[in-house]
Design a protein around this motif. Structure first.
Motif, PDB file in Angstrom:
ATOM      1  N   ILE A  71      49.979  70.562  53.036  1.00 30.52           N
ATOM      2  CA  ILE A  71      50.249  71.844  53.674  1.00 30.52           C
ATOM      3  C   ILE A  71      49.988  71.648  55.160  1.00 30.52           C
ATOM      4  CG2 ILE A  71      49.657  74.297  53.776  1.00 30.52           C
ATOM      5  CD1 ILE A  71      48.372  73.837  50.917  1.00 30.52           C
ATOM      6  N   VAL A  72      51.033  71.681  55.968  1.00 30.43           N
ATOM      7  CA  VAL A  72      50.898  71.390  57.392  1.00 30.43           C
ATOM      8  C   VAL A  72      50.257  72.581  58.105  1.00 30.43           C
ATOM      9  CG1 VAL A  72      52.105  70.734  59.511  1.00 30.43           C
ATOM     10  CG2 VAL A  72      52.898  69.852  57.304  1.00 30.43           C
ATOM     11  N   THR A  73      49.196  72.297  58.884  1.00 34.86           N
ATOM     12  CA  THR A  73      48.465  73.355  59.575  1.00 34.86           C
ATOM     13  C   THR A  73      48.641  73.323  61.092  1.00 34.86           C
ATOM     14  OG1 THR A  73      46.472  71.967  59.590  1.00 34.86           O
ATOM     15  CG2 THR A  73      46.702  73.554  57.778  1.00 34.86           C
ATOM     16  N   LYS A  74      49.130  72.194  61.637  1.00 35.15           N
ATOM     17  CA  LYS A  74      49.321  72.115  63.092  1.00 35.15           C
ATOM     18  C   LYS A  74      50.230  70.953  63.454  1.00 35.15           C
ATOM     19  CE  LYS A  74      46.759  72.110  67.399  1.00 35.15           C
ATOM     20  NZ  LYS A  74      45.455  72.192  68.043  1.00 35.15           N
ATOM     21  N   GLY A  75      51.033  71.141  64.495  1.00 38.86           N
ATOM     22  CA  GLY A  75      51.818  70.058  65.083  1.00 38.86           C
ATOM     23  C   GLY A  75      53.032  69.646  64.276  1.00 38.86           C
ATOM     24  N   ILE A 100      60.928  62.644  55.828  1.00 35.86           N
ATOM     25  CA  ILE A 100      60.867  64.100  55.841  1.00 35.86           C
ATOM     26  C   ILE A 100      60.084  64.523  57.081  1.00 35.86           C
ATOM     27  CG2 ILE A 100      60.052  66.159  54.620  1.00 35.86           C
ATOM     28  CD1 ILE A 100      60.233  64.435  52.023  1.00 35.86           C
ATOM     29  N   ASN A 101      60.731  65.271  57.974  1.00 37.04           N
ATOM     30  CA  ASN A 101      60.044  65.795  59.148  1.00 37.04           C
ATOM     31  C   ASN A 101      59.194  66.980  58.721  1.00 37.04           C
ATOM     32  OD1 ASN A 101      61.217  63.965  60.992  1.00 37.04           O
ATOM     33  ND2 ASN A 101      63.088  65.173  60.969  1.00 37.04           N
ATOM     34  N   LEU A 102      57.991  67.053  59.260  1.00 39.86           N
ATOM     35  CA  LEU A 102      57.054  68.104  58.890  1.00 39.86           C
ATOM     36  C   LEU A 102      56.618  68.883  60.126  1.00 39.86           C
ATOM     37  CD1 LEU A 102      54.761  65.983  56.532  1.00 39.86           C
ATOM     38  CD2 LEU A 102      56.546  67.585  55.843  1.00 39.86           C
ATOM     39  N   SER A 103      56.526  70.204  59.980  1.00 35.93           N
ATOM     40  CA  SER A 103      55.999  71.033  61.060  1.00 35.93           C
ATOM     41  C   SER A 103      55.118  72.121  60.461  1.00 35.93           C
ATOM     42  CB  SER A 103      57.129  71.612  61.910  1.00 35.93           C
ATOM     43  OG  SER A 103      58.023  72.324  61.124  1.00 35.93           O
ATOM     44  N   VAL A 108      54.797  70.256  51.103  1.00 40.00           N
ATOM     45  CA  VAL A 108      55.561  69.221  50.418  1.00 40.00           C
ATOM     46  C   VAL A 108      54.703  68.617  49.307  1.00 40.00           C
ATOM     47  CG1 VAL A 108      54.919  67.390  52.046  1.00 40.00           C
ATOM     48  CG2 VAL A 108      57.019  67.166  50.738  1.00 40.00           C
ATOM     49  N   TYR A 109      55.342  68.341  48.167  1.00 40.71           N
ATOM     50  CA  TYR A 109      54.669  67.716  47.026  1.00 40.71           C
ATOM     51  C   TYR A 109      55.124  66.267  46.908  1.00 40.71           C
ATOM     52  CZ  TYR A 109      53.277  66.550  42.289  1.00 40.71           C
ATOM     53  OH  TYR A 109      52.727  65.930  41.201  1.00 40.71           O
ATOM     54  N   ILE A 110      54.160  65.365  46.749  1.00 40.55           N
ATOM     55  CA  ILE A 110      54.443  63.940  46.566  1.00 40.55           C
ATOM     56  C   ILE A 110      54.049  63.580  45.128  1.00 40.55           C
ATOM     57  CG2 ILE A 110      53.946  61.602  47.386  1.00 40.55           C
ATOM     58  CD1 ILE A 110      52.894  63.111  50.011  1.00 40.55           C
ATOM     59  N   PRO A 111      55.006  63.168  44.304  1.00 39.51           N
ATOM     60  CA  PRO A 111      54.681  62.820  42.920  1.00 39.51           C
ATOM     61  C   PRO A 111      53.729  61.623  42.834  1.00 39.51           C
ATOM     62  CG  PRO A 111      57.050  63.095  43.211  1.00 39.51           C
ATOM     63  CD  PRO A 111      56.439  63.066  44.579  1.00 39.51           C
ATOM     64  N   THR A 125      51.070  65.696  69.823  1.00 39.35           N
ATOM     65  CA  THR A 125      49.711  65.387  70.242  1.00 39.35           C
ATOM     66  C   THR A 125      48.765  65.357  69.049  1.00 39.35           C
ATOM     67  OG1 THR A 125      49.419  67.716  70.793  1.00 39.35           O
ATOM     68  CG2 THR A 125      49.944  66.227  72.598  1.00 39.35           C
ATOM     69  N   ILE A 126      48.696  66.441  68.310  1.00 38.27           N
ATOM     70  CA  ILE A 126      47.840  66.482  67.125  1.00 38.27           C
ATOM     71  C   ILE A 126      48.663  67.013  65.963  1.00 38.27           C
ATOM     72  CG2 ILE A 126      45.867  67.614  66.044  1.00 38.27           C
ATOM     73  CD1 ILE A 126      44.458  67.603  68.710  1.00 38.27           C
ATOM     74  N   PHE A 127      48.481  66.391  64.809  1.00 36.08           N
ATOM     75  CA  PHE A 127      49.140  66.825  63.585  1.00 36.08           C
ATOM     76  C   PHE A 127      48.045  66.968  62.540  1.00 36.08           C
ATOM     77  CE2 PHE A 127      50.941  65.415  59.443  1.00 36.08           C
ATOM     78  CZ  PHE A 127      51.844  66.443  59.248  1.00 36.08           C
ATOM     79  N   SER A 128      48.049  68.074  61.806  1.00 41.60           N
ATOM     80  CA  SER A 128      47.050  68.210  60.750  1.00 41.60           C
ATOM     81  C   SER A 128      47.671  68.826  59.511  1.00 41.60           C
ATOM     82  CB  SER A 128      45.861  69.046  61.230  1.00 41.60           C
ATOM     83  OG  SER A 128      46.244  70.358  61.517  1.00 41.60           O
ATOM     84  N   HIS A 129      47.052  68.513  58.379  1.00 43.63           N
ATOM     85  CA  HIS A 129      47.481  69.096  57.110  1.00 43.63           C
ATOM     86  C   HIS A 129      46.304  69.202  56.166  1.00 43.63           C
ATOM     87  CE1 HIS A 129      47.268  65.226  55.092  1.00 43.63           C
ATOM     88  NE2 HIS A 129      48.209  64.708  55.857  1.00 43.63           N
TER      89      HIS A 129
END
Length: 160
Positions: A71-75, A100-103, A108-111, A125-129
Protein backbone atom coordinates in the motif's frame (compact mmCIF):
# COMPACT_ATOMS: atom_id res chain seq x y z
CA UNK A 1 -30.99 -15.83 29.94
CA UNK A 2 -27.27 -15.53 30.70
CA UNK A 3 -25.17 -13.13 28.59
CA UNK A 4 -21.42 -13.40 28.46
CA UNK A 5 -19.30 -10.40 27.47
CA UNK A 6 -15.66 -10.80 26.62
CA UNK A 7 -13.53 -7.74 27.14
CA UNK A 8 -11.27 -6.87 24.26
CA UNK A 9 -8.46 -4.41 24.22
CA UNK A 10 -8.19 -2.00 21.36
CA UNK A 11 -4.64 -1.04 20.47
CA UNK A 12 -3.87 2.19 18.67
CA UNK A 13 -0.62 3.60 17.44
CA UNK A 14 0.88 5.48 14.50
CA UNK A 15 2.90 4.00 11.62
CA UNK A 16 5.76 6.38 12.41
CA UNK A 17 5.83 5.44 16.09
CA UNK A 18 5.83 1.70 15.39
CA UNK A 19 9.08 0.09 16.56
CA UNK A 20 11.95 0.48 14.11
CA UNK A 21 13.37 -2.82 12.96
CA UNK A 22 17.05 -3.24 12.15
CA UNK A 23 17.42 -3.35 8.38
CA UNK A 24 19.77 -5.88 6.81
CA UNK A 25 21.62 -3.65 4.36
CA UNK A 26 22.42 -6.71 2.20
CA UNK A 27 18.72 -6.78 1.20
CA UNK A 28 18.56 -3.24 -0.23
CA UNK A 29 20.44 -1.08 -2.76
CA UNK A 30 20.43 2.04 -0.57
CA UNK A 31 19.13 3.58 2.67
CA UNK A 32 15.83 2.18 3.97
CA UNK A 33 13.91 2.55 7.24
CA UNK A 34 11.59 -0.19 8.44
CA UNK A 35 8.90 0.13 11.11
CA UNK A 36 7.24 -3.06 12.33
CA UNK A 37 3.55 -2.21 12.52
CA UNK A 38 2.54 -5.78 13.39
CA UNK A 39 4.54 -5.41 16.61
CA UNK A 40 1.63 -3.34 17.93
CA UNK A 41 -1.12 -5.98 17.59
CA UNK A 42 0.80 -9.25 17.06
CA UNK A 43 -1.52 -10.83 14.46
CA UNK A 44 -1.16 -14.53 13.60
CA UNK A 45 -1.98 -14.34 9.88
CA UNK A 46 0.42 -11.67 8.62
CA UNK A 47 3.38 -9.43 9.40
CA UNK A 48 3.10 -5.74 8.57
CA UNK A 49 5.79 -3.11 8.01
CA UNK A 50 6.04 0.54 7.00
CA UNK A 51 9.04 0.75 4.66
CA UNK A 52 10.63 4.09 3.72
CA UNK A 53 13.02 4.10 0.74
CA UNK A 54 15.39 7.02 0.20
CA UNK A 55 16.06 8.27 -3.36
CA UNK A 56 16.96 5.37 -5.71
CA UNK A 57 16.78 2.74 -2.93
CA UNK A 58 15.20 -0.59 -3.81
CA UNK A 59 14.88 -4.08 -2.49
CA UNK A 60 17.19 -6.63 -3.99
CA UNK A 61 15.63 -9.50 -5.91
CA UNK A 62 13.48 -11.68 -3.66
CA UNK A 63 10.29 -13.67 -3.20
CA UNK A 64 8.00 -14.43 -0.27
CA UNK A 65 6.64 -17.81 0.83
CA UNK A 66 3.23 -16.17 1.35
CA UNK A 67 1.63 -13.39 -0.66
CA UNK A 68 2.50 -9.74 -0.12
CA UNK A 69 0.30 -6.65 -0.29
CA UNK A 70 1.88 -3.21 -0.84
CA UNK A 71 0.00 0.00 0.00
CA UNK A 72 1.86 3.08 -1.23
CA UNK A 73 1.91 5.90 1.32
CA UNK A 74 4.28 8.44 -0.29
CA UNK A 75 6.17 9.25 -3.49
CA UNK A 76 6.60 7.26 -6.67
CA UNK A 77 8.22 3.90 -7.11
CA UNK A 78 7.99 0.71 -9.07
CA UNK A 79 7.43 -3.01 -8.71
CA UNK A 80 9.29 -5.25 -11.16
CA UNK A 81 8.40 -8.92 -11.69
CA UNK A 82 10.99 -11.43 -12.91
CA UNK A 83 11.00 -15.05 -13.99
CA UNK A 84 13.76 -17.62 -13.85
CA UNK A 85 15.01 -18.63 -17.28
CA UNK A 86 17.35 -21.41 -16.07
CA UNK A 87 16.98 -24.20 -13.52
CA UNK A 88 19.76 -23.70 -10.94
CA UNK A 89 18.75 -22.62 -7.42
CA UNK A 90 21.65 -20.31 -6.52
CA UNK A 91 23.07 -19.00 -9.82
CA UNK A 92 20.54 -18.57 -12.58
CA UNK A 93 19.33 -16.36 -15.40
CA UNK A 94 16.34 -14.03 -15.01
CA UNK A 95 14.17 -11.91 -17.27
CA UNK A 96 11.87 -9.00 -16.42
CA UNK A 97 8.24 -9.88 -17.09
CA UNK A 98 6.38 -6.80 -15.84
CA UNK A 99 7.06 -3.29 -14.54
CA UNK A 100 4.33 -1.63 -12.49
CA UNK A 101 4.63 2.08 -11.69
CA UNK A 102 3.47 2.91 -8.19
CA UNK A 103 2.29 6.19 -6.68
CA UNK A 104 0.64 7.34 -3.47
CA UNK A 105 -2.54 5.42 -2.57
CA UNK A 106 -1.85 2.54 -5.01
CA UNK A 107 -2.41 -1.00 -3.72
CA UNK A 108 -0.84 -4.06 -5.34
CA UNK A 109 -0.83 -7.77 -4.44
CA UNK A 110 2.21 -9.95 -5.17
CA UNK A 111 1.44 -13.69 -5.22
CA UNK A 112 3.68 -16.11 -3.27
CA UNK A 113 6.97 -17.25 -4.82
CA UNK A 114 7.07 -14.52 -7.51
CA UNK A 115 10.56 -13.05 -7.97
CA UNK A 116 10.38 -9.27 -7.68
CA UNK A 117 11.92 -6.02 -6.53
CA UNK A 118 10.30 -2.76 -5.45
CA UNK A 119 11.33 0.67 -4.25
CA UNK A 120 12.05 4.24 -5.22
CA UNK A 121 12.57 5.38 -8.77
CA UNK A 122 15.55 7.62 -9.55
CA UNK A 123 13.52 10.83 -9.96
CA UNK A 124 11.66 10.34 -6.68
CA UNK A 125 13.05 11.60 -3.41
CA UNK A 126 11.28 9.35 -0.92
CA UNK A 127 9.01 6.39 -1.60
CA UNK A 128 7.20 4.52 1.14
CA UNK A 129 4.68 1.72 1.45
CA UNK A 130 3.04 -0.50 3.96
CA UNK A 131 3.94 -4.13 3.28
CA UNK A 132 1.65 -6.90 4.51
CA UNK A 133 3.36 -10.30 4.33
CA UNK A 134 0.74 -13.04 4.64
CA UNK A 135 1.45 -16.31 6.40
CA UNK A 136 1.62 -19.15 3.84
CA UNK A 137 -0.14 -21.52 6.29
CA UNK A 138 -1.83 -21.01 9.64
CA UNK A 139 0.76 -20.07 12.28
CA UNK A 140 3.65 -20.42 9.77
CA UNK A 141 5.55 -17.14 9.61
CA UNK A 142 6.30 -15.92 6.09
CA UNK A 143 9.89 -16.13 4.88
CA UNK A 144 11.60 -13.96 2.31
CA UNK A 145 14.28 -15.49 0.06
CA UNK A 146 16.82 -12.89 -1.12
CA UNK A 147 19.22 -12.93 -4.08
CA UNK A 148 22.22 -10.94 -5.23
CA UNK A 149 21.72 -10.06 -8.89
CA UNK A 150 22.35 -7.44 -11.55
CA UNK A 151 18.53 -6.96 -11.85
CA UNK A 152 18.85 -7.48 -15.59
CA UNK A 153 19.69 -11.07 -16.44
CA UNK A 154 21.93 -12.74 -13.83
CA UNK A 155 21.45 -13.99 -10.29
CA UNK A 156 24.87 -14.38 -8.70
CA UNK A 157 24.00 -15.94 -5.33
CA UNK A 158 21.43 -16.44 -2.62
CA UNK A 159 21.81 -13.96 0.26
CA UNK A 160 21.81 -15.66 3.68
Amino acid sequence: MIMLFIATTMKKSNIFSAPAKKVKTDYFTGPVKLHEISGITRPKEHDMYHVIFQKSSRTKLHFHTGGQLLIVTKGTGSLVYYKKTSRSTTKFKIAKTKIINLSCDDVVYIPPKILHTHGSVKKSTIFSHIAVNFYPKKNEKPRTIWYESDLRSNVISKIP
